[in-house]
Scaffold this motif. Structure first.
Motif, PDB file in Angstrom:
ATOM      1  N   UNK A 249      27.345  28.984  20.093  1.00  0.00           N
ATOM      2  CA  UNK A 249      27.969  27.835  19.440  1.00  0.00           C
ATOM      3  C   UNK A 249      29.399  27.608  19.978  1.00  0.00           C
ATOM      4  N   UNK A 250      29.689  26.405  20.421  1.00  0.00           N
ATOM      5  CA  UNK A 250      31.040  26.082  20.873  1.00  0.00           C
ATOM      6  C   UNK A 250      31.221  26.161  22.380  1.00  0.00           C
ATOM      7  N   UNK A 251      30.270  26.770  23.075  1.00  0.00           N
ATOM      8  CA  UNK A 251      30.379  26.845  24.529  1.00  0.00           C
ATOM      9  C   UNK A 251      29.529  25.728  25.156  1.00  0.00           C
ATOM     10  N   UNK A 252      30.134  24.974  26.061  1.00  0.00           N
ATOM     11  CA  UNK A 252      29.429  23.843  26.665  1.00  0.00           C
ATOM     12  C   UNK A 252      28.378  24.299  27.669  1.00  0.00           C
ATOM     13  N   UNK A 253      27.158  23.846  27.457  1.00  0.00           N
ATOM     14  CA  UNK A 253      26.071  24.123  28.403  1.00  0.00           C
ATOM     15  C   UNK A 253      25.874  22.909  29.294  1.00  0.00           C
ATOM     16  N   UNK A 254      25.591  23.122  30.562  1.00  0.00           N
ATOM     17  CA  UNK A 254      25.236  22.014  31.444  1.00  0.00           C
ATOM     18  C   UNK A 254      23.716  21.878  31.480  1.00  0.00           C
ATOM     19  N   UNK A 255      23.048  23.010  31.458  1.00  0.00           N
ATOM     20  CA  UNK A 255      21.609  22.988  31.598  1.00  0.00           C
ATOM     21  C   UNK A 255      21.011  24.247  30.982  1.00  0.00           C
ATOM     22  N   UNK A 256      19.762  24.095  30.597  1.00  0.00           N
ATOM     23  CA  UNK A 256      19.049  25.204  30.000  1.00  0.00           C
ATOM     24  C   UNK A 256      17.613  25.087  30.484  1.00  0.00           C
ATOM     25  N   UNK A 257      17.082  26.154  31.000  1.00  0.00           N
ATOM     26  CA  UNK A 257      15.729  26.071  31.543  1.00  0.00           C
ATOM     27  C   UNK A 257      14.935  27.280  31.120  1.00  0.00           C
ATOM     28  N   UNK A 258      13.703  27.039  30.684  1.00  0.00           N
ATOM     29  CA  UNK A 258      12.845  28.148  30.300  1.00  0.00           C
ATOM     30  C   UNK A 258      11.833  28.381  31.415  1.00  0.00           C
ATOM     31  N   UNK A 259      11.947  29.508  32.032  1.00  0.00           N
ATOM     32  CA  UNK A 259      11.117  29.857  33.172  1.00  0.00           C
ATOM     33  C   UNK A 259      10.030  30.805  32.703  1.00  0.00           C
TER      34      UNK A 259
ATOM     35  N   UNK B  20      10.351  23.918  24.122  1.00  0.00           N
ATOM     36  CA  UNK B  20      11.044  23.140  25.140  1.00  0.00           C
ATOM     37  C   UNK B  20      10.802  23.775  26.503  1.00  0.00           C
ATOM     38  N   UNK B  21      10.622  22.964  27.530  1.00  0.00           N
ATOM     39  CA  UNK B  21      10.539  23.500  28.885  1.00  0.00           C
ATOM     40  C   UNK B  21      11.921  23.464  29.523  1.00  0.00           C
ATOM     41  N   UNK B  22      12.642  22.413  29.230  1.00  0.00           N
ATOM     42  CA  UNK B  22      13.932  22.230  29.871  1.00  0.00           C
ATOM     43  C   UNK B  22      14.833  21.358  29.000  1.00  0.00           C
ATOM     44  N   UNK B  23      16.115  21.549  29.222  1.00  0.00           N
ATOM     45  CA  UNK B  23      17.092  20.785  28.469  1.00  0.00           C
ATOM     46  C   UNK B  23      18.231  20.527  29.433  1.00  0.00           C
ATOM     47  N   UNK B  24      18.657  19.299  29.553  1.00  0.00           N
ATOM     48  CA  UNK B  24      19.700  18.990  30.517  1.00  0.00           C
ATOM     49  C   UNK B  24      20.709  18.046  29.898  1.00  0.00           C
ATOM     50  N   UNK B  25      21.978  18.352  30.108  1.00  0.00           N
ATOM     51  CA  UNK B  25      23.020  17.486  29.586  1.00  0.00           C
ATOM     52  C   UNK B  25      23.585  16.675  30.739  1.00  0.00           C
ATOM     53  N   UNK B  26      23.370  15.399  30.676  1.00  0.00           N
ATOM     54  CA  UNK B  26      23.754  14.497  31.741  1.00  0.00           C
ATOM     55  C   UNK B  26      25.019  13.769  31.313  1.00  0.00           C
TER      56      UNK B  26
ATOM     57  N   UNK C 259      12.815  18.223  27.788  1.00  0.00           N
ATOM     58  CA  UNK C 259      11.518  18.200  28.463  1.00  0.00           C
ATOM     59  C   UNK C 259      10.514  19.054  27.698  1.00  0.00           C
ATOM     60  N   UNK C 260       9.386  18.445  27.392  1.00  0.00           N
ATOM     61  CA  UNK C 260       8.353  19.144  26.631  1.00  0.00           C
ATOM     62  C   UNK C 260       7.127  19.394  27.487  1.00  0.00           C
ATOM     63  N   UNK C 261       6.280  20.285  26.991  1.00  0.00           N
ATOM     64  CA  UNK C 261       5.075  20.659  27.716  1.00  0.00           C
ATOM     65  C   UNK C 261       3.978  19.623  27.640  1.00  0.00           C
TER      66      UNK C 261
END
Lengths: 367, 367
Positions: free
Chosen positions: A318-328, B322-328, B342-344
């Motif tokens: 919480x409070x830290x800026x994320x640019x991207x998150x990906x579930x591999x 969620x598969x992916x999340x991106x902050x644009x 992004x969903x499955x």
């Protein structure tokens, strides 16, 4: 000692440099040149400059350091204009152009026998974004900032520029201008020709083969992504680096001939070797880790395959800026997934690492 | 009516088809062939098949429908083996190979004058993942499933296959085998040659130009991603589609000659047009939306530039994978960002859309 810095062009690159200079040298006076349009207003609002002009010549005589952050052609025109002006003694001039040989050659002619130091520069970052609105103090963080000194370059000038730009967090590297242009022709300029040519070939093909447009998939999408780049910029780059680009094209055609020969001969072991070497080379160069332009800070967390584990981690962060998150999910054989979290800067990454380590027993990797 | 389905090869494609058949036709008996290695065990564990063999011929006479989900070369060997066996009258045989002309031609010879219906198939999905472990019932959802019927194809056979595979959620499309191979040579096979050739050229260049490896960035990374593909698969594809691939190579070399000529002449307007047309064509074909292989379900949410807005949304979506999340942050002029989720599958996307609409006043776009 306070200095006066004059930045011509307050777009993405010039604007980001202005912000980085402000950060490291709050007492410096920053003057800006920009055409009277949107970027000017944004530059003012974001406090990039102390004063702004749309008459390039007017501020030049005031500057200790002049940064030309405009397109290649305009850079060359400004160099010629600067050669006619009465500049401060010992002024240092640099640019940010994507090609270096032509600009450096022009500068050496313009400033021969004058107490002016020109050093070519190329901060190797960019973005699909553009304009002052996209300027970011951390745009160059960890990116390469290339200088192309020559035999005429004074050491004190190079030292001054490195000090000036220290707020960028970039990694300095010195390369001869001609070598810079050769290497970038291979890894950037020529690939743009390939991407555009493939796009044009496919577009033409689609006109007589209707299924073409339906069948394109991820590989094709990635290979043609840079075909959507700005035509103005890439036209000027090709024109400014024509010799090296032509060499790459010729050499590539020979490679195509060779692989065509293997296919024609149905030489299975040789075709396999062709693909296998390509794969091995890419793995060896660790290309997959290279963001370059888009390089960010990645943290990989091995998470159990449980519901809402992502939410749990985001709550911790919480409070830290994320640019991207990906579930591999590649490694799910052991019912673990890998959560890739991308941060804007090294500090956020470090903070996140500590928080996750202290609050979970998940395995963390940083690349 | 229950049928017996025999799937040879329980890797990513065969395994995913097995799961999709199970889903739509729970009463069907599914038999599997696989070499006695890991995938066999996984196929058992995941309940893909009722029975398994590592002797291909043994189960073939039991089947109403046979699916060959093995590499091209093996497919051809199995077709020849099937031609020698005493199969059920009216059996339907299909395959999943990436090239179609060669396989269809072999099948027509093998099954001439027999009550066997062969229809070439190519489900256009794949993944960087492989093996039964990666099999996914929704792998083909919304992807194209290509059939290549010929003048000999019985309509009832095509209808049977479409019914068999309805659980995949794929979109069926019928194309002649030769046209399939020509189109895929343009959008897939030839691009693989380009990517590998560029990687090899750059790797060789790096040996004599040390900066090459440092300067590669995002564009180069994307253009060479598919150079890490499986050499076995791509060797067999090139060998099986050599004529079309050789045509693409020749035509591409002519394009390189043309652009080289423009660069040599320093023909600025023509170079600009080259880049501009490439960009326009890519935009017109909406390539950026094509995941193909990696296509997922995207929801775009315009969110205010506030701290922890991402966390807030994930809390709303608790329980949805969620598969992916991106902050644009491209559109930040108005201090809004765009959050890409992004969903499955389509269902998760639809659920998420309703939840966000009901709980926030954020603007939502779906592509």
């Amino acid at each position: 000692m306070s200095k006066t810095i004059y930045i011509a062009g307050l777009g993405l690159i010039g604007g980001s440099l202005a912000l980085a200079i402000r950060k490291a040298h709050p007492t410096y006076r920053i003057l800006g040149y920009n055409r009277p349009e949107k970027s000017q207003q944004i530059a003012r609002e974001r406090g990039m400059v102390n004063d702004l002009t749309d008459d390039f010549a007017s501020f030049a005589p005031l500057a200790d350091i002049i940064i030309l952050a405009v397109p290649i052609k305009q850079t060359i025109l400004f160099l010629k204009e600067l050669a006619q002006l009465d500049l401060k003694k010992g002024v240092i001039i640099t640019d940010v152009g994507s090609t270096k040989q032509e600009i450096v050659a022009v500068a050496e002619v313009c400033f021969a026998n004058r107490e002016i130091d020109f050093i070519g520069g190329h901060p190797m970052a960019g973005s699909h974004k553009s304009g002052a609105i996209a300027a970011d103090v951390s745009l160059f963080e960890n990116a390469y900032y290339i200088f192309t000194p020559t035999q005429f370059t004074q050491e004190r000038a190079l030292t001054s520029l490195k000090d000036l730009f220290k707020g960028t967090g970039a990694r300095y590297i010195e390369v001869a201008a001609d070598e810079h242009d050769r290497v970038t022709s291979q890894i950037s300029h020529f690939p743009h020709i390939l991407a555009t040519s493939l796009m044009l070939q496919t577009g033409d093909y689609a006109e007589s083969h209707e299924h073409t447009k339906y069948f394109t998939a991820g590989g094709f999408r990635d290979m043609t992504r840079i075909a959507e780049s700005e035509p103005d910029l890439w036209t000027s780059i090709l024109l400014s680096n024509s010799r090296a680009v032509l060499d790459r094209i010729e050499e590539f055609k020979e490679r195509l001939d060779e692989v065509a020969q293997l296919i024609f001969q149905k030489n299975e072991p040789a075709i396999w070797k062709f693909f296998n070497q390509g794969r091995a080379m890419r793995q060896a160069m660790e290309i997959h880790k290279k963001g370059g332009v888009d390089s960010f800070y990645d943290l990989f967390v091995e998470v159990p395959d449980e519901e809402d584990v992502v939410l749990k981690i985001l709550e911790l962060l919480r409070g830290i800026s994320l640019v991207n998150l990906h579930i591999n999910e590649e490694n799910r054989e052991d019912s673990h997934g890998v959560l890739q979290l991308t941060f804007k800067n090294a500090q956020d990454l470090a903070t996140a690492e500590v928080i996750i380590k202290n609050n979970t027993d998940y395995h963390i990797t940083i690349t």
